[in-house]
Write an enzyme that holds these catalytic residues in place. Structure first.
Site, mmCIF file in Angstrom:
data_model
loop_
_atom_site.group_PDB
_atom_site.id
_atom_site.type_symbol
_atom_site.label_atom_id
_atom_site.label_comp_id
_atom_site.label_asym_id
_atom_site.label_seq_id
_atom_site.Cartn_x
_atom_site.Cartn_y
_atom_site.Cartn_z
ATOM 1 N N CYS A 233 95.132 17.889 19.877
ATOM 2 C CA CYS A 233 94.555 18.694 20.952
ATOM 3 C C CYS A 233 93.616 17.807 21.750
ATOM 4 O O CYS A 233 93.146 16.787 21.252
ATOM 5 C CB CYS A 233 93.803 19.898 20.386
ATOM 6 S SG CYS A 233 93.437 21.131 21.658
ATOM 7 N N CYS B 264 90.741 19.033 23.291
ATOM 8 C CA CYS B 264 89.413 19.623 23.521
ATOM 9 C C CYS B 264 88.259 18.858 22.880
ATOM 10 O O CYS B 264 87.136 18.902 23.368
ATOM 11 C CB CYS B 264 89.391 21.090 23.100
ATOM 12 S SG CYS B 264 89.603 21.346 21.331
ATOM 13 N N LYS C 8 98.414 31.270 18.496
ATOM 14 C CA LYS C 8 96.982 31.005 18.404
ATOM 15 C C LYS C 8 96.263 31.886 19.419
ATOM 16 O O LYS C 8 96.552 31.833 20.610
ATOM 17 C CB LYS C 8 96.707 29.530 18.686
ATOM 18 C CG LYS C 8 95.225 29.184 18.678
ATOM 19 C CD LYS C 8 94.997 27.703 18.844
ATOM 20 C CE LYS C 8 93.524 27.379 18.845
ATOM 21 N NZ LYS C 8 93.296 25.932 18.953
ATOM 22 N N LYS D 212 96.976 31.884 13.873
ATOM 23 C CA LYS D 212 95.557 31.590 13.854
ATOM 24 C C LYS D 212 94.812 32.523 14.786
ATOM 25 O O LYS D 212 95.253 32.694 15.917
ATOM 26 C CB LYS D 212 95.375 30.143 14.308
ATOM 27 C CG LYS D 212 93.955 29.671 14.360
ATOM 28 C CD LYS D 212 93.952 28.265 14.839
ATOM 29 C CE LYS D 212 92.516 27.858 15.050
ATOM 30 N NZ LYS D 212 92.406 26.550 15.619
ATOM 31 N N GLU E 146 106.202 33.554 21.185
ATOM 32 C CA GLU E 146 105.610 32.214 21.071
ATOM 33 C C GLU E 146 106.229 31.438 19.900
ATOM 34 O O GLU E 146 106.547 30.261 20.021
ATOM 35 C CB GLU E 146 104.091 32.324 20.855
ATOM 36 C CG GLU E 146 103.292 32.548 22.116
ATOM 37 C CD GLU E 146 103.177 31.282 22.963
ATOM 38 O OE1 GLU E 146 103.778 30.260 22.607
ATOM 39 O OE2 GLU E 146 102.485 31.330 23.988
ATOM 40 N N SER F 98 87.017 28.955 10.982
ATOM 41 C CA SER F 98 85.599 28.734 10.718
ATOM 42 C C SER F 98 84.783 30.028 10.643
ATOM 43 O O SER F 98 83.982 30.212 9.723
ATOM 44 C CB SER F 98 85.015 27.809 11.789
ATOM 45 O OG SER F 98 85.218 28.352 13.081
ATOM 46 N N CYS G 2 91.380 22.104 26.547
ATOM 47 C CA CYS G 2 92.472 21.510 25.760
ATOM 48 C C CYS G 2 93.487 20.758 26.616
ATOM 49 O O CYS G 2 94.608 20.495 26.170
ATOM 50 C CB CYS G 2 93.171 22.598 24.940
ATOM 51 S SG CYS G 2 92.030 23.499 23.864
HETATM 52 C C1 PBG Z 1 91.357 22.889 18.829
HETATM 53 C C2 PBG Z 1 91.126 23.744 17.652
HETATM 54 C C3 PBG Z 1 90.224 24.818 17.467
HETATM 55 C C4 PBG Z 1 90.343 25.189 16.120
HETATM 56 C C5 PBG Z 1 91.314 24.380 15.557
HETATM 57 N N1 PBG Z 1 91.808 23.516 16.519
HETATM 58 C C6 PBG Z 1 89.233 25.400 18.349
HETATM 59 C C7 PBG Z 1 89.603 26.105 19.570
HETATM 60 O O1 PBG Z 1 90.767 26.326 19.895
HETATM 61 O O2 PBG Z 1 88.665 26.446 20.293
HETATM 62 C C8 PBG Z 1 89.551 26.266 15.447
HETATM 63 C C9 PBG Z 1 89.418 26.105 13.964
HETATM 64 C C10 PBG Z 1 88.380 26.956 13.345
HETATM 65 O O3 PBG Z 1 87.707 27.791 13.970
HETATM 66 O O4 PBG Z 1 88.193 26.776 12.127
HETATM 67 N N2 PBG Z 1 91.978 23.437 19.903
#
Ligand code: PBG
Length: 323
Positions: A119, A121, A194, A247, A232, A273, A129
């Protein structure tokens, strides 16, 4: 009917409960996320994610050894680069943090399976991203960067790449490029469904990837949509995904279940997280039992249909499961 049927018969003792248990979580299901940063002897705890750290490569290796010794087969790497710029060039630098980390882990713990998050970001100055123009995240120009990033991870020795950006067409573009360079055996785990979720809050502190303006709703999915997830996932499978990921996990168990029922590829779920931090915070307040909540959460994700779980709980749960 009652009194002939008494489901409680099969719940009376631990032995019988164990015999009829439908779902078993094991350390072999887990993928542990690691955050790698520049420098040496760096091990900085992420304040919103207890026991999770930004680590320099030397520290990361110690962590990777521990993960492997607990029976957890895989890690997924996130990088915090030294410099960020408009187009996130460190994402595909041969000497970037993730590339160094992959080489070091494969050298020190060769049997630990190393997945890289693909990614932009974490590497862009604006925290989005992809490439930004006039406040828009551009899709097709971003694919080129994701391809470069994936190739640089594969060259460093990554066992698998995992694009998490949600640009359209990225799985196909990455697959084609990997095949062209002779990495046809490197699988792609796509973050297929996602969602634009507030559950990523603590991660953005961990990966220093909060968008500078706006949010990610123009590329990540609307939490209200269920059927769209199947679309998707289908697209990513057509483009060559080997594993599809949903996710977040906990507020999206219906999606995990739908994907599992509809497709025959392995399904991964990212226990993100926020899902981790909420449990820690409540346990710290003395409101819930950390170990029990953790195991219940992981069991529910597995029960919903996940074959693999990306989780910050991996080490704690493995310690319990290993006895
Ligand atoms: C990157 C990414 C993110 C997460 C995993 N890969 C953050 C986002 O999309 O803002 C989140 C993982 C987590 O919250 O544990 N794009």
């Amino acid at each position: 009917m009652f009194p002939i049927q008494r489901p409680r018969r099969l719940r009376r003792t631990e032995a019988i409960r164990k015999m009829v248990r439908e779902t078993a979580v094991s350390p072999g299901d887990f993928i542990y996320p690691l955050f790698v940063t520049c420098g040496k002897d760096v091990k900085k705890e992420i304040s919103s994610m207890p026991n999770c750290f930004q680590e320099s490569v030397d520290e990361l290796i110690k962590n990777a050894r521990e993960v492997y010794s607990l029976g957890i087969p895989a890690v997924i790497l996130f990088g915090i680069p030294e410099h960020k710029d408009e187009t996130g060039t460190e994402a595909f630098a041969e000497d970037g943090v993730v590339q160094q980390a992959v080489r070091a882990i494969k050298d020190a713990v060769p049997d630990l399976y190393v997945i890289t998050d693909v990614c932009m970001c974490e590497y862009t100055s604006h925290g989005h991203c992809g490439i930004v123009k006039d406040g828009e995240v551009l899709n097709d120009p971003t694919l080129e960067l994701l391809v470069k990033e994936s190739l640089s991870h594969a060259r460093a020795g990554a066992d698998m790449v995992a694009p998490s950006d949600m640009m359209d067409g990225r799985v196909g573009a990455i697959r084609e490029a990997l095949d062209e360079e002779g990495y046809e055996l490197v699988p792609i785990m796509s973050y297929a469904a996602k969602y634009a979720s507030a559950f990523y809050g603590p991660f953005r502190e961990a990966a220093e990837s909060t968008p500078e303006f706006g949010d990610r709703r123009s590329y990540q999915m609307d939490p209200a949509n269920r059927r769209e997830a199947l679309k998707e996932v289908e697209l990513d499978i057509e483009e060559g995904a080997d594993i599809v990921l949903v996710k977040p996990a906990l507020a999206y168990l219906d999606i995990i279940s739908d994907v599992k029922d509809t497709f025959d590829l392995p399904v991964a779920a990212y226990n993100v997280s926020g899902e981790y931090s909420l449990v820690h915070a409540a346990a710290k307040m003395g409101w819930v039992d950390y170990d029990r909540i953790m195991m219940e959460v992981l069991t529910s994700i597995k029960r919903a249909g996940a074959d693999l779980i990306l989780t910050y709980f991996a080490k704690d749960a493995a310690k319990i499961l290993n006895g």
